[in-house]
Design a protein around this motif. Structure first.
Motif, PDB file in Angstrom:
ATOM      1  N   PHE A   1     -25.453   1.928  -1.987  1.00  0.00           N
ATOM      2  CA  PHE A   1     -24.041   2.306  -2.069  1.00  0.00           C
ATOM      3  C   PHE A   1     -23.462   1.742  -3.367  1.00  0.00           C
ATOM      4  O   PHE A   1     -23.817   0.634  -3.775  1.00  0.00           O
ATOM      5  CB  PHE A   1     -23.264   1.717  -0.890  1.00  0.00           C
TER       6      PHE A   1
ATOM      7  N   MET B   1      -3.864  10.586  -0.150  1.00  0.00           N
ATOM      8  CA  MET B   1      -3.727   9.184   0.264  1.00  0.00           C
ATOM      9  C   MET B   1      -2.355   8.685  -0.198  1.00  0.00           C
ATOM     10  O   MET B   1      -1.988   8.865  -1.363  1.00  0.00           O
ATOM     11  CB  MET B   1      -4.815   8.324  -0.400  1.00  0.00           C
TER      12      MET B   1
ATOM     13  N   PHE C   1     -17.732  14.465   9.688  1.00  0.00           N
ATOM     14  CA  PHE C   1     -16.416  13.984  10.123  1.00  0.00           C
ATOM     15  C   PHE C   1     -15.429  15.128   9.942  1.00  0.00           C
ATOM     16  O   PHE C   1     -15.735  16.113   9.274  1.00  0.00           O
ATOM     17  CB  PHE C   1     -15.988  12.704   9.371  1.00  0.00           C
TER      18      PHE C   1
ATOM     19  N   LEU D   1     -11.376   4.256   7.340  1.00  0.00           N
ATOM     20  CA  LEU D   1     -12.161   5.449   6.970  1.00  0.00           C
ATOM     21  C   LEU D   1     -13.612   5.059   6.710  1.00  0.00           C
ATOM     22  O   LEU D   1     -14.533   5.824   6.978  1.00  0.00           O
ATOM     23  CB  LEU D   1     -11.608   6.078   5.687  1.00  0.00           C
ATOM     24  N   HIS D   2     -13.786   3.847   6.162  1.00  0.00           N
ATOM     25  CA  HIS D   2     -15.133   3.411   5.765  1.00  0.00           C
ATOM     26  C   HIS D   2     -15.767   2.453   6.753  1.00  0.00           C
ATOM     27  O   HIS D   2     -16.771   1.823   6.437  1.00  0.00           O
ATOM     28  CB  HIS D   2     -15.062   2.786   4.364  1.00  0.00           C
TER      29      HIS D   2
ATOM     30  N   PRO E   1     -17.792   2.858   9.198  1.00  0.00           N
ATOM     31  CA  PRO E   1     -19.243   3.006   9.422  1.00  0.00           C
ATOM     32  C   PRO E   1     -20.110   2.697   8.188  1.00  0.00           C
ATOM     33  O   PRO E   1     -21.326   2.680   8.306  1.00  0.00           O
ATOM     34  CB  PRO E   1     -19.418   4.491   9.792  1.00  0.00           C
ATOM     35  N   VAL E   2     -19.492   2.470   7.025  1.00  0.00           N
ATOM     36  CA  VAL E   2     -20.313   2.291   5.814  1.00  0.00           C
ATOM     37  C   VAL E   2     -20.697   0.815   5.676  1.00  0.00           C
ATOM     38  O   VAL E   2     -19.821  -0.037   5.498  1.00  0.00           O
ATOM     39  CB  VAL E   2     -19.534   2.739   4.545  1.00  0.00           C
TER      40      VAL E   2
ATOM     41  N   PHE F   1     -18.942  -2.014   3.278  1.00  0.00           N
ATOM     42  CA  PHE F   1     -17.830  -1.478   2.469  1.00  0.00           C
ATOM     43  C   PHE F   1     -16.688  -2.484   2.354  1.00  0.00           C
ATOM     44  O   PHE F   1     -16.168  -2.723   1.268  1.00  0.00           O
ATOM     45  CB  PHE F   1     -17.312  -0.152   3.060  1.00  0.00           C
TER      46      PHE F   1
ATOM     47  N   VAL G   1     -11.470  -0.949  -4.568  1.00  0.00           N
ATOM     48  CA  VAL G   1     -10.958   0.419  -4.429  1.00  0.00           C
ATOM     49  C   VAL G   1      -9.429   0.389  -4.261  1.00  0.00           C
ATOM     50  O   VAL G   1      -8.704   1.170  -4.892  1.00  0.00           O
ATOM     51  CB  VAL G   1     -11.644   1.153  -3.255  1.00  0.00           C
TER      52      VAL G   1
ATOM     53  N   MET H   1      -7.823  -0.255  -7.509  1.00  0.00           N
ATOM     54  CA  MET H   1      -7.923   0.914  -8.384  1.00  0.00           C
ATOM     55  C   MET H   1      -6.873   1.966  -7.975  1.00  0.00           C
ATOM     56  O   MET H   1      -6.211   2.547  -8.831  1.00  0.00           O
ATOM     57  CB  MET H   1      -9.345   1.456  -8.259  1.00  0.00           C
TER      58      MET H   1
ATOM     59  N   ARG I   1     -16.769  10.335  -8.796  1.00  0.00           N
ATOM     60  CA  ARG I   1     -17.956   9.658  -8.264  1.00  0.00           C
ATOM     61  C   ARG I   1     -18.786  10.684  -7.495  1.00  0.00           C
ATOM     62  O   ARG I   1     -18.266  11.749  -7.132  1.00  0.00           O
ATOM     63  CB  ARG I   1     -17.621   8.427  -7.411  1.00  0.00           C
TER      64      ARG I   1
ATOM     65  N   ASN J   1     -22.250  11.198  -4.549  1.00  0.00           N
ATOM     66  CA  ASN J   1     -23.253  10.595  -3.679  1.00  0.00           C
ATOM     67  C   ASN J   1     -24.242  11.677  -3.265  1.00  0.00           C
ATOM     68  O   ASN J   1     -24.049  12.854  -3.582  1.00  0.00           O
ATOM     69  CB  ASN J   1     -22.604   9.905  -2.480  1.00  0.00           C
TER      70      ASN J   1
ATOM     71  N   ILE K   1     -10.687  11.448  -8.116  1.00  0.00           N
ATOM     72  CA  ILE K   1      -9.489  10.690  -7.745  1.00  0.00           C
ATOM     73  C   ILE K   1      -8.466  10.854  -8.849  1.00  0.00           C
ATOM     74  O   ILE K   1      -8.808  10.684 -10.027  1.00  0.00           O
ATOM     75  CB  ILE K   1      -9.861   9.202  -7.615  1.00  0.00           C
TER      76      ILE K   1
ATOM     77  N   PHE L   1      -7.631  12.727  -3.494  1.00  0.00           N
ATOM     78  CA  PHE L   1      -9.084  12.534  -3.479  1.00  0.00           C
ATOM     79  C   PHE L   1      -9.678  13.898  -3.158  1.00  0.00           C
ATOM     80  O   PHE L   1      -9.306  14.514  -2.153  1.00  0.00           O
ATOM     81  CB  PHE L   1      -9.408  11.521  -2.379  1.00  0.00           C
TER      82      PHE L   1
ATOM     83  N   TYR M   1     -27.949   4.303   7.257  1.00  0.00           N
ATOM     84  CA  TYR M   1     -26.620   4.929   7.351  1.00  0.00           C
ATOM     85  C   TYR M   1     -26.732   6.447   7.228  1.00  0.00           C
ATOM     86  O   TYR M   1     -26.073   7.191   7.953  1.00  0.00           O
ATOM     87  CB  TYR M   1     -25.715   4.363   6.254  1.00  0.00           C
ATOM     88  N   LYS M   2     -27.599   6.911   6.327  1.00  0.00           N
ATOM     89  CA  LYS M   2     -27.724   8.355   6.096  1.00  0.00           C
ATOM     90  C   LYS M   2     -28.777   9.009   7.003  1.00  0.00           C
ATOM     91  O   LYS M   2     -29.010  10.210   6.903  1.00  0.00           O
ATOM     92  CB  LYS M   2     -28.064   8.620   4.632  1.00  0.00           C
TER      93      LYS M   2
HETATM   94  C1  HEM Z   1     -12.882   5.096  -5.094  1.00  0.00           C
HETATM   95  C2  HEM Z   1     -12.737   5.505  -3.868  1.00  0.00           C
HETATM   96  C3  HEM Z   1     -13.831   5.513  -2.856  1.00  0.00           C
HETATM   97  C4  HEM Z   1     -15.053   4.922  -2.869  1.00  0.00           C
HETATM   98  C5  HEM Z   1     -15.674   4.036  -3.933  1.00  0.00           C
HETATM   99  C6  HEM Z   1     -15.711   5.309  -1.628  1.00  0.00           C
HETATM  100  C7  HEM Z   1     -16.980   4.904  -1.259  1.00  0.00           C
HETATM  101  C8  HEM Z   1     -17.669   5.386  -0.177  1.00  0.00           C
HETATM  102  C9  HEM Z   1     -19.051   5.090   0.099  1.00  0.00           C
HETATM  103  C10 HEM Z   1     -19.937   4.150  -0.721  1.00  0.00           C
HETATM  104  C11 HEM Z   1     -19.376   5.775   1.206  1.00  0.00           C
HETATM  105  C12 HEM Z   1     -20.773   5.854   1.832  1.00  0.00           C
HETATM  106  C13 HEM Z   1     -21.435   7.154   1.381  1.00  0.00           C
HETATM  107  C14 HEM Z   1     -21.511   7.243  -0.117  1.00  0.00           C
HETATM  108  O1  HEM Z   1     -22.415   6.686  -0.701  1.00  0.00           O
HETATM  109  O2  HEM Z   1     -20.592   7.851  -0.709  1.00  0.00           O
HETATM  110  C15 HEM Z   1     -18.200   6.481   1.661  1.00  0.00           C
HETATM  111  C16 HEM Z   1     -18.129   7.254   2.790  1.00  0.00           C
HETATM  112  C17 HEM Z   1     -16.967   7.824   3.237  1.00  0.00           C
HETATM  113  N1  HEM Z   1     -15.763   7.874   2.579  1.00  0.00           N
HETATM  114 FE1  HEM Z   1     -15.306   6.961   0.862  1.00  0.00          FE
HETATM  115  N2  HEM Z   1     -14.885   6.103  -0.904  1.00  0.00           N
HETATM  116  C18 HEM Z   1     -13.713   6.241  -1.615  1.00  0.00           C
HETATM  117  C19 HEM Z   1     -12.592   6.944  -1.231  1.00  0.00           C
HETATM  118  C20 HEM Z   1     -12.483   7.618  -0.055  1.00  0.00           C
HETATM  119  C21 HEM Z   1     -11.277   8.295   0.361  1.00  0.00           C
HETATM  120  C22 HEM Z   1      -9.984   8.398  -0.429  1.00  0.00           C
HETATM  121  C23 HEM Z   1     -11.543   8.833   1.557  1.00  0.00           C
HETATM  122  C24 HEM Z   1     -10.551   9.642   2.334  1.00  0.00           C
HETATM  123  C25 HEM Z   1     -10.857  10.691   3.017  1.00  0.00           C
HETATM  124  C26 HEM Z   1     -12.916   8.488   1.914  1.00  0.00           C
HETATM  125  C27 HEM Z   1     -13.572   8.836   3.060  1.00  0.00           C
HETATM  126  C28 HEM Z   1     -14.878   8.541   3.357  1.00  0.00           C
HETATM  127  C29 HEM Z   1     -15.522   8.938   4.599  1.00  0.00           C
HETATM  128  C30 HEM Z   1     -14.869   9.695   5.761  1.00  0.00           C
HETATM  129  C31 HEM Z   1     -16.828   8.483   4.514  1.00  0.00           C
HETATM  130  C32 HEM Z   1     -17.899   8.653   5.583  1.00  0.00           C
HETATM  131  C33 HEM Z   1     -17.759   7.508   6.566  1.00  0.00           C
HETATM  132  C34 HEM Z   1     -18.582   7.777   7.810  1.00  0.00           C
HETATM  133  O3  HEM Z   1     -19.811   7.695   7.724  1.00  0.00           O
HETATM  134  O4  HEM Z   1     -17.982   8.086   8.846  1.00  0.00           O
HETATM  135  N3  HEM Z   1     -13.445   7.755   0.902  1.00  0.00           N
HETATM  136  N4  HEM Z   1     -17.173   6.229   0.791  1.00  0.00           N
END
Ligand code: HEM
Length: 265
Positions: free
Chosen positions: A14, A94, A114, A127-128, A130-131, A134, A142, A145, A157, A159, A201, A212, A248-249
């Motif tokens: 991550f 947001m 989701f 929101l995060h 389950p990660v 995080f 975050v 930022m 970004r 993934n 973003i 976002f 996680y994945k």
């Molecule tokens: C700079 C902003 C953000 C960062 C660095 C971030 C980072 C992450 C990371 C590391 C994950 C795990 C999967 C992956 O590698 O991407 C994730 C999952 C997720 N993010 Fe973010 N995120 C950000 C903003 C947001 C925002 C604004 C939302 C609003 C909807 C969001 C919603 C989610 C959701 C719903 C998951 C899946 C969680 C689950 O497994 O249920 N993220 N994010």
């Protein structure tokens, strides 16, 4: 052609991984998604949600997306959903409510396991939930930022994951995962897909909200064969991911299928 290949470079973990992009790179164009998104909305799927008080920022999003796409949004629909019909991306608004960044409106027609209903109103932390890691590793950075980013800076970004489906709307993992057992290893290259989320973003200058965006790109594993460097980078990432990332994945479910694909590539 594979547009984004975030597995190309370590760390295989991550990461925040944000980089600034130009205004002209913001929405990446592509398929007209309006008909698919409207059918989900009209069919009662949980693809849109809004909290009271979010309309002003939704309007700001509508204006930005209209400008970027050169199209007019349907004035009879909620502004964020109407804006999402003009682009391929999902749109997540947001806003800072009582000191916390929360999802106050969302159009989510390509969610990976989701839905808008699951996520509306949640804070960045929830929101995060389950990660793995995080809250400890990323939350403060975050949040800072989101507070500090200027409206003239757009960040991106990306993934990636592997799934046995190329559908865009995947509200739940169960129906997808129960089909894995039926895949013949020799068909893995066409039955499995690398699924990339490309996220952006940007701060909205009038309301101070953050938009976002999430755009899904997916390709069959067999498309990796077009470029030997990309294929070997994928193999390195697949075998190098951290245990938390893999768990996680749910990647272990595909272990023997992906190895069968790599062995004959
Ligand atoms: C700079 C902003 C953000 C960062 C660095 C971030 C980072 C992450 C990371 C590391 C994950 C795990 C999967 C992956 O590698 O991407 C994730 C999952 C997720 N993010 Fe973010 N995120 C950000 C903003 C947001 C925002 C604004 C939302 C609003 C909807 C969001 C919603 C989610 C959701 C719903 C998951 C899946 C969680 C689950 O497994 O249920 N993220 N994010």
């Amino acid at each position: 052609m594979i547009r984004h290949s975030p597995w190309d470079t370590p760390p295989y973990d991550f990461a925040i991984g944000l980089r600034p992009i130009g205004e002209d790179e913001w929405l990446e164009g592509g398929d007209a998604e309006a008909a698919r998104k409207l059918a989900l909305y009209d069919g009662g799927e949980p693809v849109f949600g809004e909290l009271e008080g979010s309309r002003e920022a939704q309007e700001e999003v509508r204006v930005l997306v209209e400008k970027a796409t050169g199209q007019a949004a349907d004035p009879t629909l909620p502004p964020l959903f109407a804006a999402s019909l003009l682009c391929a991306d999902d749109l997540c608004l947001m806003e800072k409510v009582d000191g916390e960044w929360r999802l106050t409106a969302v159009s989510l027609c390509s969610g990976t396991f989701f839905t808008a209903a699951d996520s509306l109103g949640l804070s960045l932390k929830d929101l995060h939930g389950p990660v793995p890691g995080f809250e400890e590793r990323f939350l403060t950075v975050v949040e800072r930022m989101f507070n500090a980013v200027r409206p003239d800076v757009i960040m991106q970004r990306r993934n990636w994951t592997v799934l046995n489906s190329d559908e865009l709307y995947l509200p739940r993992s169960g129906p997808v995962r129960e089909r894995i057992a039926a895949i013949d290893p020799k068909d893995a290259g066409d039955a499995l897909f690398v699924r990339v989320e490309r996220q952006t973003i940007r701060k909205l200058p009038e309301t101070g909200a953050v938009l976002f965006t999430i755009r899904i790109w997916r390709h069959p594993l067999s498309a990796l064969r077009d470029d030997p460097h990309r294929l070997s980078a994928f193999a390195a990432a697949w075998r190098g991911v951290t245990p938390d990332f893999q768990a996680y994945k749910g990647l272990a479910r595909y272990g023997s299928l992906v190895e069968a694909f790599l062995a004959c590539s």
